[in-house]
Motif scaffolding. Structure first.
Motif, PDB file in Angstrom:
ATOM      1  N   LEU A  25       0.421  -1.252   0.049  1.00 54.13           N
ATOM      2  CA  LEU A  25       0.299   0.218  -0.264  1.00 54.13           C
ATOM      3  C   LEU A  25       0.872   1.105  -0.259  1.00 54.13           C
ATOM      4  O   LEU A  25       0.579   2.379  -0.584  1.00 54.13           O
ATOM      5  CB  LEU A  25      -1.221  -0.206   1.264  1.00 54.13           C
ATOM      6  N   SER A  26       2.346   1.310   0.861  1.00 51.84           N
ATOM      7  CA  SER A  26       2.738   2.962   0.812  1.00 51.84           C
ATOM      8  C   SER A  26       3.311   2.781  -0.803  1.00 51.84           C
ATOM      9  O   SER A  26       3.152   3.935  -1.370  1.00 51.84           O
ATOM     10  CB  SER A  26       4.603   2.065   1.376  1.00 51.84           C
ATOM     11  N   LEU A  29       0.830   3.594  -3.428  1.00 49.21           N
ATOM     12  CA  LEU A  29       0.239   5.699  -2.276  1.00 49.21           C
ATOM     13  C   LEU A  29       1.932   6.379  -3.119  1.00 49.21           C
ATOM     14  O   LEU A  29       1.567   7.360  -3.918  1.00 49.21           O
ATOM     15  CB  LEU A  29       0.351   5.086  -1.098  1.00 49.21           C
ATOM     16  N   LEU A  32       1.332   7.134  -6.474  1.00 44.49           N
ATOM     17  CA  LEU A  32       0.233   7.341  -7.778  1.00 44.49           C
ATOM     18  C   LEU A  32       0.579   9.138  -6.556  1.00 44.49           C
ATOM     19  O   LEU A  32       0.163   9.622  -7.967  1.00 44.49           O
ATOM     20  CB  LEU A  32      -1.177   7.104  -6.841  1.00 44.49           C
ATOM     21  N   LEU A  33       1.478   9.301  -5.557  1.00 44.59           N
ATOM     22  CA  LEU A  33       1.365  10.560  -5.684  1.00 44.59           C
ATOM     23  C   LEU A  33       2.814  10.928  -6.632  1.00 44.59           C
ATOM     24  O   LEU A  33       2.673  12.636  -6.693  1.00 44.59           O
ATOM     25  CB  LEU A  33       2.315  10.731  -3.798  1.00 44.59           C
ATOM     26  N   ALA A  70       4.388  14.175  -0.820  1.00 45.76           N
ATOM     27  CA  ALA A  70       4.241  13.175  -0.520  1.00 45.76           C
ATOM     28  C   ALA A  70       4.675  12.157   0.496  1.00 45.76           C
ATOM     29  O   ALA A  70       4.128  11.358   0.652  1.00 45.76           O
ATOM     30  CB  ALA A  70       4.404  12.631  -2.233  1.00 45.76           C
ATOM     31  N   VAL A  74       2.927   9.443   3.199  1.00 46.66           N
ATOM     32  CA  VAL A  74       3.287   8.105   2.668  1.00 46.66           C
ATOM     33  C   VAL A  74       3.540   7.897   4.166  1.00 46.66           C
ATOM     34  O   VAL A  74       3.397   7.109   5.462  1.00 46.66           O
ATOM     35  CB  VAL A  74       4.128   7.597   2.456  1.00 46.66           C
ATOM     36  N   TYR A  77       0.918   7.978   6.593  1.00 42.29           N
ATOM     37  CA  TYR A  77      -0.518   6.883   7.063  1.00 42.29           C
ATOM     38  C   TYR A  77      -0.397   5.596   8.239  1.00 42.29           C
ATOM     39  O   TYR A  77      -0.929   5.592   8.700  1.00 42.29           O
ATOM     40  CB  TYR A  77      -0.163   6.375   5.612  1.00 42.29           C
TER      41      TYR A  77
END
Length: 230
Positions: A25-26, A29, A32-33, A70, A74, A77
């Motif tokens: 997930l990191s 993310l 995408l960022l 970004a 991360v 999160y």
């Protein structure tokens, strides 16, 4: 009975699976960022590029700034999730939580009295494995790139991943499953099934009188004492 005896440490494979989910997930993310940051930087620098200005300094400067922002997202999160709920998405899927266990960072107790890590300790817990990875990658990359070119970047990335993995594998050598990052942060990963839904962070404070000295008797008490006195 202290907290380590009352709470069952999570198994290694549960922690490994949770870490794999959170790492995926990191990375997703971050990717995408990075794409969004690149598009924003290109849109801002587009007028210069359209008119044939070959100076890419403004593009790269803005891109670096956006990538730093970004990275903060991360980091937030995992740190925020650990502080607020004691678990990330990966840990929730495996039914485990991160709680305090070290006497230096919180009182020892049984499973009815526990707490999540404070933000600073959650940040320590995240920073140790990722900081070790960044340091190893940077040192290896700086040393290898002048000699082998682009392959030095791959070498640095590989050593960084190895350092990151070693920190998490250190939990195999502790009977409570605590890695170096857990010991530094005063935390332990435990089975969530043995915990109440909400932590008990503070003991109730005893009420104190507004003025110093002995407490004044209530009016009813004074009347009863005066009536009963000869």
């Amino acid at each position: 009975m202290n907290r380590r005896e009352a709470m069952a440490p999570a198994g290694f494979w549960k922690r490994a699976a949770a870490r794999a989910v959170d790492a995926f997930l990191s990375v997703l993310l971050a990717a995408l960022l990075t794409i969004v940051a690149s598009l924003i930087a290109a849109a801002v620098a587009q007028p210069d590029l359209v008119f044939g200005n070959e100076n890419w300094d403004s593009f790269y400067q803005l891109l670096v700034l956006l990538l730093v922002l970004a990275l903060i997202l991360v980091i937030r999160y995992e740190v925020a999730a650990t502080t607020r709920r004691g678990r990330t998405v990966g840990k929730k899927s495996m039914g485990i939580r991160v709680v305090h266990c070290d006497d230096r960072h919180g009182s020892s107790s049984d499973s009815s009295d526990w707490e999540y890590p404070e933000p600073l300790y959650s940040l320590f817990r995240w920073a140790i494995p990722h900081g070790a990875a960044a340091f190893a990658a940077l040192v290896a990359g700086v040393a290898a790139v002048p000699r082998i070119g682009g392959f030095g970047v791959l070498l640095g990335a590989g050593l960084g991943l190895a350092a990151w993995t070693v920190v998490y594998l250190s939990s195999l050598f502790d009977r409570n499953g605590r890695g170096w990052h857990d010991k530094a942060a005063g935390t332990v990963v435990v089975e969530a099934s043995g915990l109440p839904e909400k932590p008990s962070r503070q003991d109730p404070q005893p009420q104190q009188s507004d003025s110093p000295g002995p407490a004044r008797p209530a009016p009813g008490d004074s009347q009863q004492s005066s009536a009963g006195s000869p």
